[in-house]
Design an enzyme around this catalytic site. Structure first.
Site: not given
Ligand code: GRF
Length: 206
Positions: A16, A110, A112, A14, A93, A95-96
């Protein structure tokens, strides 16, 4: 529906989610995070959301649903119930299902950890290291029915060092993720965009 209402879907750490909530709190990201959904009971992201005072923080157990589509339908109903305009995947994590993507077309984003279209999929950081690229980075993109294949909203590049490990490269990439994800959300709600072919053209601020 408030065009600034956002649902964030998470599965893990989490970081992000945390930077988006911090940016909202200090006024640099003008969105309203109404809902956080996790498919993992022990995701640290759930506590981050609760501590930040997100109004609706929900764990849904996929095992309670017969199939992916019914789990996704429960998520979709929550998103509509709380009138969320945007769906932000932040380390989600799963797939939708196609119906979910179609129901919210143009409204799901999203992040990536690679410069798409290079290295799609769940092992992007390892794949970039194994390939031996000298730069990598991150991509914010719209979600469509192709895995990591939707139109690109923003990208940032980092160097790859000879002695990088998966963790050291991912940490460098995440610094950029934390910069561009809140900034892209801000731009989406403040400016909006038009899709031309598969290209995102940002509108000028009104
Ligand atoms: C990130 O590196 C993002 O690019 C990928 O999953 C990771 C999530 O990290 N989709 P966090 O849970 O936000 O720390």
């Amino acid at each position: 529906m408030s065009s600034k209402a956002v649902a964030i879907m998470v599965s893990g750490r989490g970081s992000n989610l945390a930077v988006i909530l911090e940016a909202v709190a200090v006024g640099t990201c003008p969105v309203d995070v109404q809902l956080v959904i996790s498919n993992k009971a022990d995701a640290p992201a759930l506590n981050i959301a609760r501590q930040a005072g997100v109004p609706h923080v929900v764990y849904l157990n996929p095992k309670d649903y017969e199939e992916r589509a019914s789990f996704d339908a429960a998520c979709a109903d929550l998103i509509d119930k709380h009138a969320c305009q945007w769906i932000v995947l932040a380390g989600y994590m799963r797939i939708l299902s196609s119906f979910f993507v179609r129901r919210f077309v143009g409204r799901i984003i999203n992040i990536h950890p690679a410069i798409l279209p290079a290295f799609p999929g769940a092992h992007a950081v390892e794949d970039a290291l194994t390939y031996g690229v000298k730069v990598s980075g991150c991509t914010v993109h719209l979600v469509d029915e192709v895995l990591d294949g939707g139109p690109v909203l923003a990208q940032a590049v980092v160097p790859v060092h000879d002695d990088d490990t998966r963790d050291s490269l991912h940490a460098r990439i995440q610094k950029e993720e934390h910069r561009i994800y809140p900034a892209t959300l801000k731009r989406m709600v403040e400016c909006g965009f038009t899709i031309v072919g598969r290209k995102v053209v940002w509108n000028t601020k009104t």
